[in-house]
Design an enzyme around this catalytic site. Structure first.
Site, PDB file in Angstrom:
ATOM      1  N   CYS A  44       0.829  -1.190   0.000  1.00 47.30           N
ATOM      2  CA  CYS A  44       0.000   0.000   0.000  1.00 47.30           C
ATOM      3  C   CYS A  44       0.870   1.248   0.000  1.00 47.30           C
ATOM      4  O   CYS A  44       2.084   1.188  -0.159  1.00 47.30           O
ATOM      5  CB  CYS A  44      -0.908   0.010   1.240  1.00 47.30           C
ATOM      6  N   ILE A  73      -4.248  -7.520  -0.569  1.00 54.21           N
ATOM      7  CA  ILE A  73      -3.477  -8.763  -0.705  1.00 54.21           C
ATOM      8  C   ILE A  73      -3.924  -9.795   0.329  1.00 54.21           C
ATOM      9  O   ILE A  73      -4.227 -10.932   0.001  1.00 54.21           O
ATOM     10  CB  ILE A  73      -1.963  -8.493  -0.520  1.00 54.21           C
ATOM     11  N   ILE A  74      -3.937  -9.391   1.602  1.00 53.03           N
ATOM     12  CA  ILE A  74      -4.323 -10.266   2.708  1.00 53.03           C
ATOM     13  C   ILE A  74      -5.596  -9.713   3.350  1.00 53.03           C
ATOM     14  O   ILE A  74      -5.724  -8.499   3.535  1.00 53.03           O
ATOM     15  CB  ILE A  74      -3.192 -10.367   3.755  1.00 53.03           C
ATOM     16  N   GLY A  89       3.149  -3.059   3.215  1.00 54.79           N
ATOM     17  CA  GLY A  89       4.016  -4.226   3.196  1.00 54.79           C
ATOM     18  C   GLY A  89       3.300  -5.483   3.643  1.00 54.79           C
ATOM     19  O   GLY A  89       2.068  -5.540   3.673  1.00 54.79           O
ATOM     20  N   ASP A 148      -2.585  -8.708   8.546  1.00 60.88           N
ATOM     21  CA  ASP A 148      -1.260  -8.716   9.169  1.00 60.88           C
ATOM     22  C   ASP A 148      -0.940  -7.366   9.809  1.00 60.88           C
ATOM     23  O   ASP A 148      -0.214  -7.299  10.807  1.00 60.88           O
ATOM     24  CB  ASP A 148      -0.182  -9.096   8.148  1.00 60.88           C
ATOM     25  N   SER A 195      10.760 -12.311  -6.544  1.00 56.76           N
ATOM     26  CA  SER A 195      11.947 -11.969  -7.314  1.00 56.76           C
ATOM     27  C   SER A 195      13.206 -12.319  -6.519  1.00 56.76           C
ATOM     28  O   SER A 195      13.140 -12.627  -5.330  1.00 56.76           O
ATOM     29  CB  SER A 195      11.920 -10.479  -7.680  1.00 56.76           C
ATOM     30  N   GLY A 196      14.377 -12.243  -7.190  1.00 49.15           N
ATOM     31  CA  GLY A 196      15.610 -12.764  -6.612  1.00 49.15           C
ATOM     32  C   GLY A 196      16.562 -11.742  -6.028  1.00 49.15           C
ATOM     33  O   GLY A 196      17.730 -12.071  -5.782  1.00 49.15           O
TER      34      GLY A 196
END
Length: 641
Positions: free
Chosen positions: A2, A52-53, A75, A99, A358-359
């Protein structure tokens, strides 16, 4: 994922909803699903939501049972379920399964120690009306951004700088010291920004606003503790175990997920591990210039791992067309050409998923950059007396630049603290003298880049050279370049990026790996490569670090040359930059007399940023990208069916 904004009036004057709303609206792209506000006396909280959650119930701001503590957060907290269970056992009552609400009750229980107990990426603000204070924090490594500023009347904190620029009394002025450092690092190092009076809240720090003052305090820092007593196999098995756990934790969401896939070990490892848990959609990008695209490798990796693969090819025209808007999204100049490619692969991904893994972080944690091999190649200089190295350097510096071995002798005669400034060193101090205008380059407040790096190196005097380099990169390159572009370019597309390598538990284990197991067998991140070999195609396991290759070297000679020349003439930066020298570099580059592409690009990005934010030549309105609109329509259609 957000966007958040917090406001505090120092003179106890009532906060204005119009002000906090304007500061929140400008970051619509960070949260196209919902907004929310809480205004109480001289305090205001603003919020944009990307759901998202707890999609149905996670509206913010959230409040406790007695409505005297409020929270907004950006986050994800991956251990929130465990914390939630513990807090419920202590008697806390939850309104949602969010969360972020877990952070609120955690604050009620442990106060300012709350960030220490979180595993995830976050930037949050809590308003405690009982204590008349604002408390907030940024995650351990700085995955999520958080900025602040103070005017004569107010203190404000926000996810993006553009929100702070909406606040009355915030000037638009170049931070000249930040500009100097940008020329070295290709970004402005923490805690400064390119704006005078606007700062970053450093990673691993919390802040408190109370009694008209803001204070910062560190709650966590990086510590390497190599364990020489364990065998190589222990670290291979432990790395595999902790990374599988991290990838599993990073799957938490109620929306669709995918992963970025390049041709290297890091992203391929993430996809390989994620594939163990679920079907995966992968996304790759390449260039239309031969030699600057690795789509073939990514395609073969996707086929090997059995993913639903998508790819996009970038050309000079599209890159240049979108560049001004993407610099606006970045807030600050970051002269990494790959940042723009990241936007386009994120744009494609956002048509299909809301979350992407992602890495990032594998190189800093596991010793992956090729430059980390340098201490080994320079080991012959270790036992030379200082007077001998000093004499050798003096001789080498007078050799012709074309003479083979000159740079090797110069670097070998320096300590790692003297020669390593992180993964980017664009302009040397000598070349800066030619680039920066005479009237400011000797300003009293000027400090060399050593002022940045030496403070960091002082914390790790007992580490070996490779570990010192890792520590410096984690405190500079990772947060200033890698994570900044990752957040801004994905959130420009309302896409949440998650980085399983950059996890406190992962780092806690990686920090115990001895250097002899990181740089070994003629390669880097040796432990990681061995730990991931069962997840990867054989051709990927041993591939060197490449990153996103961007053909700026080619484009500046051809497609970008005219644009670059016009920008140099038009940008109103004559008081800062010696344009004659920049034009000289551009023409020398075009004629093939030298490769000045990184230096030129660094200057051009600053000039374009200056036009957007200082001169306000461009005007960009808050918007939701077409790709996100397509995704939302597809989601609505699925629900209807």
């Amino acid at each position: 994922m957000c966007g958040i904004v917090s406001f505090f009036n120092k003179h106890q004057a009532p906060a204005q909803l119009e002000t906090i709303k304007a500061m929140t609206d400008v970051i619509l792209h960070r949260g196209p699903d919902d907004d929310g506000f809480h205004v109480e006396d001289n305090i205001a909280l603003g919020f944009r939501r990307l759901s998202i959650i707890d999609v149905a119930g996670g509206h913010q701001p959230l409040f406790n049972e007695t409505k005297d503590i409020w929270i907004i957060g950006n986050g994800e907290v991956y251990n929130y379920k465990e914390l939630q269970t513990w807090l419920k056992e202590l008697g806390h009552v939850f309104q949602t399964d969010s969360d972020i609400e877990t952070i609120l009750h955690l604050y009620e229980e442990v106060g300012f120690d709350a960030p220490k107990k979180l595993r995830g990426m976050f930037g949050f603000t809590i308003y405690d009306s009982r204590k008349r204070l604002i408390f907030g924090a940024r995650d351990h490594f700085g995955i999520k951004p958080l900025y602040y500023t103070e005017t004569a009347n107010s203190i404000a904190v926000a996810s993006e700088i553009k929100s702070l620029l909406e606040l009355p009394g915030v000037p638009r002025a170049v931070n000249q010291q930040g500009f100097y450092h940008y020329l070295t690092f290709q970004y402005v190092p923490d805690p400064e920004t390119m704006y005078e009076g606007i700062y970053r809240i450093p990673p691993g720090h919390f802040f408190i606003i109370q009694d008209d003052k803001m204070t910062l305090e560190q709650y966590w820092d990086v510590h390497f503790e190599p364990d020489e007593s364990k065998p190589f196999s222990y670290f291979v098995e432990g790395t595999r175990s902790i990374l599988l756990d991290s990838v599993d934790k990073h799957r938490i969401s109620e929306v669709s997920r995918g992963a970025f896939l390049s041709s290297g070990v890091d992203s391929s490892s993430i996809v390989g591990m994620l594939r163990k848990f679920e079907p995966v959609k992968t996304f790759s990008i390449g260039s239309d210039i031969p030699g600057y695209s690795e789509l073939d490798y990514a395609r073969r990796t996707a086929e090997y791992l059995g993913t639903e693969h998508h790819e996009v090819t970038m050309n000079a025209e599209r890159y240049l067309q979108e560049l001004p808007r993407l610099i606006w999204h970045q807030d600050e100049p970051v002269a990494d050409p790959s940042a723009i490619l990241l936007y386009f692969v994120a744009e494609m991904a956002s048509e299909h998923v809301t979350v992407v893994l992602s890495g990032e972080g594998a190189d800093e944690f596991f010793g992956g950059y090729n430059i980390y091999r340098e201490p080994h190649s320079l080991r012959m200089f270790k036992h030379m007396p200082d007077w001998m190295k000093s004499s050798m350097r003096g001789v080498a510096e007078h050799l012709p630049d074309s003479m083979k071995g000159k740079n090797f002798l110069i670097r070998g005669s320096k300590t790692v603290e003297e020669r390593f400034f992180g993964n980017a060193m664009i302009f040397s101090e000598e070349i800066k003298e030619k680039v920066v205008m005479e009237n400011i380059k000797h300003a009293a407040h000027y400090e060399s880049p050593l002022a940045i790096t030496q403070k960091i190196y002082q914390q790790v005097q007992d580490y070996d050279d490779v570990t010192k380099m890792q520590y410096l990169d984690i405190h500079t390159w990772l947060r200033g370049n890698i994570l900044m572009k990752a957040d801004k370019m994905t959130m420009a597309n309302s896409l949440e990026l998650r980085v399983p390598f950059i996890d406190p538990k992962v780092f806690e284990f990686a920090a115990t790996i001895p250097t002899k197991y990181k740089i070994a067998e003629g390669t880097t991140k040796h432990v990681l490569r061995e730990a991931m070999k069962d997840f990867l195609p054989p051709e990927i396991k041993s591939r060197p670090k490449l990153g996103f290759p961007v053909p700026t070297r080619h484009w500046l000679k051809n497609e970008f040359y005219k644009w670059a020349k016009e920008l140099i003439f038009e940008a109103k930066v004559d008081h800062l930059i010696n344009k004659a020298y920049v034009l000289y570099m551009l023409d020398e580059h075009k004629e093939g007399h030298g490769d000045y592409s990184r230096k030129i690009w660094t200057i051009l990005i600053f000039m374009l940023w200056h036009q957007i934010f200082m001169e306000q030549k461009y005007s960009f309105q808050p918007y939701v990208s077409p790709a996100v609109q397509i995704r939302k329509q597809n989601s609505a259609s699925s629900i209807a069916k």
